[in-house]
Structure formats: structure tokens, C-alpha cells
Motif scaffolding. Structure first.
Motif, PDB file in Angstrom:
ATOM      1  N   LYS A   1      -6.820  -3.967   7.099  1.00 56.33           N
ATOM      2  CA  LYS A   1      -6.252  -5.108   6.455  1.00 56.33           C
ATOM      3  C   LYS A   1      -4.744  -5.395   6.816  1.00 56.33           C
ATOM      4  O   LYS A   1      -4.013  -3.945   7.084  1.00 56.33           O
ATOM      5  CB  LYS A   1      -7.017  -5.399   5.070  1.00 56.33           C
ATOM      6  N   PRO A   2      -3.995  -6.384   6.524  1.00 56.94           N
ATOM      7  CA  PRO A   2      -2.566  -6.550   6.563  1.00 56.94           C
ATOM      8  C   PRO A   2      -1.847  -5.420   5.648  1.00 56.94           C
ATOM      9  O   PRO A   2      -2.260  -5.145   4.279  1.00 56.94           O
ATOM     10  CB  PRO A   2      -2.335  -8.049   6.221  1.00 56.94           C
ATOM     11  N   PHE A   3      -0.744  -5.148   5.957  1.00 54.50           N
ATOM     12  CA  PHE A   3       0.108  -4.305   5.219  1.00 54.50           C
ATOM     13  C   PHE A   3       1.442  -5.357   5.219  1.00 54.50           C
ATOM     14  O   PHE A   3       2.195  -5.334   6.363  1.00 54.50           O
ATOM     15  CB  PHE A   3       0.584  -2.811   5.736  1.00 54.50           C
ATOM     16  N   VAL A   4       1.880  -5.865   4.100  1.00 58.29           N
ATOM     17  CA  VAL A   4       3.137  -6.746   4.282  1.00 58.29           C
ATOM     18  C   VAL A   4       4.120  -6.045   3.459  1.00 58.29           C
ATOM     19  O   VAL A   4       4.086  -5.808   2.108  1.00 58.29           O
ATOM     20  CB  VAL A   4       2.606  -8.294   3.630  1.00 58.29           C
ATOM     21  N   HIS A   5       5.559  -5.768   3.852  1.00 59.20           N
ATOM     22  CA  HIS A   5       6.585  -5.133   3.336  1.00 59.20           C
ATOM     23  C   HIS A   5       7.631  -6.206   3.141  1.00 59.20           C
ATOM     24  O   HIS A   5       7.944  -6.701   3.988  1.00 59.20           O
ATOM     25  CB  HIS A   5       7.121  -4.078   4.340  1.00 59.20           C
ATOM     26  N   ILE A   6       7.799  -6.634   1.730  1.00 62.13           N
ATOM     27  CA  ILE A   6       8.754  -7.688   1.575  1.00 62.13           C
ATOM     28  C   ILE A   6      10.009  -6.924   0.651  1.00 62.13           C
ATOM     29  O   ILE A   6       9.825  -6.220  -0.356  1.00 62.13           O
ATOM     30  CB  ILE A   6       8.389  -8.527   0.627  1.00 62.13           C
TER      31      ILE A   6
END
Length: 456
Positions: A194-199
Motif C-alpha cells: 500500500k502507499p507510503f506517504v512522507h510529509i
């Protein structure tokens, strides 16, 4: 009768033993295959002679003799083989240094695999190479490279925490690799596909952060996209949301993030209808959030929500044994990226290993890239290392000064006294003093009683 040579041969590809001056006492038969040297030719001769004749590079025996501590490096042989080499000092029963034993494992095939798959996993080390990292539009590999006991514990805990849904916070100085570890946790988790979102909460202007995180409905504000926009939190739905520099999040958004954690919903800007989201939350900071709570700069309820499981990454200066491995890893990465062929001289490794790296792994990566792209020759020399790194080395090595003429024995005793006193001030235990000075624990106790405790 036990065949000790067969046992050693089953554990290591090469075993090499020297005396305290670096003369060869024993070397295994594999030298002919890996180095092109007749083992019998080496007996009784200084190992440095064969290094200068180009049979291998770099050499670590003289570093072990000089530093009296365990040293690891990646060695290239004259037969174009790659070896992971670990040099260990030998002590006699009285605590006196008596020689060096080098054990080597062939990693040539692993090097080739790294070039083909853009990942690295060295046999005989405790590397963990199972995470990925987005680089531009391609999904490449971000390798978790470690060797120290402290990072072994961090990696083991990260793998364990990856299997649960608890929120976790990564602590540590800037540049230690919190982003890499967060991605590693994601890749080890059931959410890996699934997505890995780095903010980075500190990199987005405060005025835009809310709409970027939570999205907005069409016509929510002047200049908004006519069709609206999904927020980054929603894009992480089903996967992992990594909020870096969480301490930079404005108080107003802290309230909305708390709602995400408690209710598992988000409400886009300009909307009154919440949307369900399912994310595994990982946060990171190099700030003291507890102090920020006391100062009213960070919400206490959010602090306890994200601080369920803290995981602290030690600075690079506290795990120096990993510096040569990281240097070699980044050297390979940038040589491949820029289609160059570069090697570092043995003295370069020593200088880089002794530097404190206030910018941690990120600073080390930048320095290695600089050395690769600015060098005009294949062999990189100390003259090409940035001056500020040399400056620290010079300042540290200038600690022993000759103020007057004295007998040699008296001078050596004074140096020993200063070293023991400084080591005990820093580490407080005889076991640790023995480790950092490269002597046995009984010797450390005896010398401390003579030079330090007797003067208190």
C-alpha cells in the motif's frame, strides 16, 4: 583429532594472523585463490609489503596495531574480488597487545547482485536491506546499513513494531536516517503493498499545510482547483503516513490530526462531511516534544497519542564502526549513478572515521558524493577531503603537547595518565575504558588505580 584449520575454513574464506609488528604468523590456503599470493611466501613477512605491491586495498592490519581496537572494511583484491574484512586485536594473558587476526568473507557475488538489483546485502555483516525509497520517478532501494549493537537493537525493534498498528515516533538528531527507518518499517509491515506517504511538516508553508494534508472541496478558497483535491493523508489510506518534523505542525492542525487518530476520519477544507481513513502513523522529530508540551507549543493529548512507542536512532558519532560501511555503500551508489570508477585510499577511511559528523549520515552521504564527482583520478586521496574535516582531526590530535624536555619513559607515562583520566571522565566504568582504549579490563583497572584513583 580436531582439524582447527578446517573449522576456520568453514567459518571464513580467509584467516590471517600477524604478530604485534604486522609480520605474518599464519594465513589460510585461500590466499592463492583470492589474492594470487602463495601463503608460504607470506610467512614471517610484513603484511604491508604485500599491500604496497598491490595485492589488496585497503589494509587494516596496521590500523588495528595503531588503534588497538576492532576494525572492519571492504577490501578489493588483485584478483578483483571483494572481501568483507574484520581485524581484531589479540591480547596475551597479561593484557599486552600481541598481534592481529583478520577474518575475511567473500562478498563478490553480493556486489554483483547490488549492481543488478540496486540493493546490497553483505554476507557476514548484520546489514538489513529490505526497504525501498522513491528516487525521482523510479522506485529504487534505500538500504538500512548498520553494524553497531545499538543499531541492531533499533532494527530489531523496528521489525517488531512493523507488525502492529500502534503509532510510533522516531527520535534522533537531524540526518540520522529517520526517513529511511520509517520506510523500512513500512516495507516490513503487512501494508507494504500500500502507499507510503512522507510529509515534512517543516517544509510546507503553514498557510498551505492544512489543504495539503487534508485536501479541499471545490471552491473552498480562491485559487483552489475547480474539482477539489485529495489530501496527502487520504492518499496514504490503507498504507503508512510518515509525518516528519511533527514539532513544526501548527497548533490548529494538531487538533485535526488528533481527530484522525481518534476517529480515523478526515474532513477536507470547505467540507463538513468526514471521510474514513485507515493509516499506520509514524512521526519523527529532533525536538524535545515533552518540553514543547510544558511550554504550550505542542498539545499534550496529541503528544500521548503519537508517543505510544518511541524509537531513538543514535547519532553517527556513537556508532563509528558503521562509518567505513556507509562510506563504501555511498561510494558504490554514486559511482554507479555517475558512471564513474572511484576508490578511497586507506588514510581517507581513517580520516572520515575519526570525524564527528554533526550532520550524521546525511552529511556523510553528501561528502562522499562530493568526493566522487570532484575527483579527477580513480584513487581519492586525503587532499580531496574537505578542509573542515581535517581541521577537527588536527584539533583532536593536538591534545598531547610537549611543554618541556623530559625522559621518554616519563613522557609515555604522562600520555598514559591523560588518556586514562580522559577515558574515565567520559565513560565512568573500567569495562568501557578498556574497550575504548583497546586494552583488557584487568589492565584498565590496574592502570586506573595507578594513575587516576590514587590521585583522587
Amino acid at each position: 583429532m580436531i582439524d582447527y584449520e578446517a573449522i576456520l575454513g568453514s567459518l571464513f574464506d580467509i584467516v590471517h594472523v600477524t604478530d604485534a609488528e604486522g609480520r605474518t604468523l599464519y594465513c589460510s590456503s585461500g590466499y592463492r585463490e583470492y589474492f594470487g599470493i602463495d601463503p608460504e611466501e607470506m610467512i614471517g613477512k610484513p603484511i604491508e609489503d604485500f599491500y604496497h605491491r598491490g595485492y589488496f586495498s585497503p589494509t587494516i592490519t596496521m590500523r588495528v596495531i595503531r588503534d588497538k581496537k576492532k576494525v572492519q572494511t571492504i577490501q578489493t583484491t588483485g584478483q578483483s574480488r571483494k572481501l568483507f574484512v574484520e581485524g581484531t586485536p589479540i591480547w596475551d594473558k597479561d593484557g599486552n597487545f600481541s598481534g592481529v587476526v583478520n577474518t575475511s568473507i567473500d562478498i563478490t557475488d553480493q556486489e554483483k547482485l547490488h549492481q543488478e538489483l540496486n540493493e546490497i546485502k553483505y554476507i557476514g555483516t548484520l546489514y538489513q536491506s529490505e526497504i525501498t525509497k522513491e528516487r525521482g520517478r523510479q522506485k529504487g532501494s534505500a538500504t538500512l546499513v548498520y553494524r553497531s549493537p545499538s543499531m541492531q537493537q533499533v532494527a530489531a525493534m523496528a521489525e517488531k513494531l512493523a507488525q502492529v498498528e500502534s503509532s510510533m515516533i522516531l527520535l534522533g538528531e537531524s540526518g540520522v536516517g529517520k526517513g529511511v527507518l520509517a520506510k523500512y518499517i513500512h516495507e516490513c509491515s503487512p501494508r507494504t503493498d500500500k502507499p507510503f506517504v512522507h510529509i515534512n511538516c517543516g517544509a510546507i508553508p503553514e498557510t498551505l499545510l492544512e489543504s495539503e494534508l487534508f485536501g479541499y472541496e471545490k471552491g473552498a478558497f480562491t485559487g483552489a482547483d475547480k474539482d477539489g483535491k485529495s489530501g496527502l493523508i487520504e492518499k496514504a489510506n490503507g498504507g503508512t503516513l510518515f509525518l516528519d518534523e511533527i514539532g513544526e505542525m501548527p497548533p490548529g492542525l494538531q487538533v485535526k490530526l488528533l481527530t484522525v487518530l481518534q476517529e480515523k476520519t478526515i474532513t477536507p477544507v470547505g467540507s463538513s462531511v468526514p471521510r474514513k481513513v485507515d493509516v499506520k502513523l509514524i512521526t519523527a522529530t529532533n525536538k524535545n516534544l515533552r518540553q514543547m508540551v510544558k511550554e504550550g507549543k505542542f498539545r499534550e493529548d496529541l503528544y500521548y497519542r503519537i508517543h505510544v512507542v518511541p524509537l531513538e536512532i543514535p547519532p553517527l558519532r556513537e556508532r563509528r564502526e558503521e562509518i567505513p560501511l556507509l562510506v563504501h555503500y555511498f561510494l558504490e551508489v554514486f559511482c554507479e549513478r555517475y558512471s564513474l570508477r572511484r576508490q578511497l585510499s586507506e588514510s581517507c577511511y581513517r580520516i572520515l572515521e575519526e570525524y564527528d559528523w554533526p550532520g550524521n549520515v546525511r552529511e556523510l552521504e553528501n561528502v562522499v558524493e562530493r568526493l566522487v564527482v570532484t575527483s579527477h583520478e580513480e584513487l581519492i586521496t586525503p587532499a580531496q577531503i574537505p578542509r573542515y574535516i581535517h581541521s577537527q582531526e588536527s584539533s583532536e590530535t593536538s591534545g598531547v603537547k610537549v611543554e618541556r624536555v623530559m625522559q621518554m619513559q616519563e613522557a609515555m607515562e604522562e600520555v598514559e595518565r591523560q588518556l586514562l583520566q580522559r577515558a574515565f571522565e567520559l565513560h565512568k566504568t573500567t569495562t568501557k575504558v578498556a574497550e575504548v582504549l583497546g586494552i583488557s579490563q584487568p589492565s584498565a583497572s590496574r592502570k586506573l588505580r595507578k594513575w587516576v584513583f590514587s590521585r583522587e
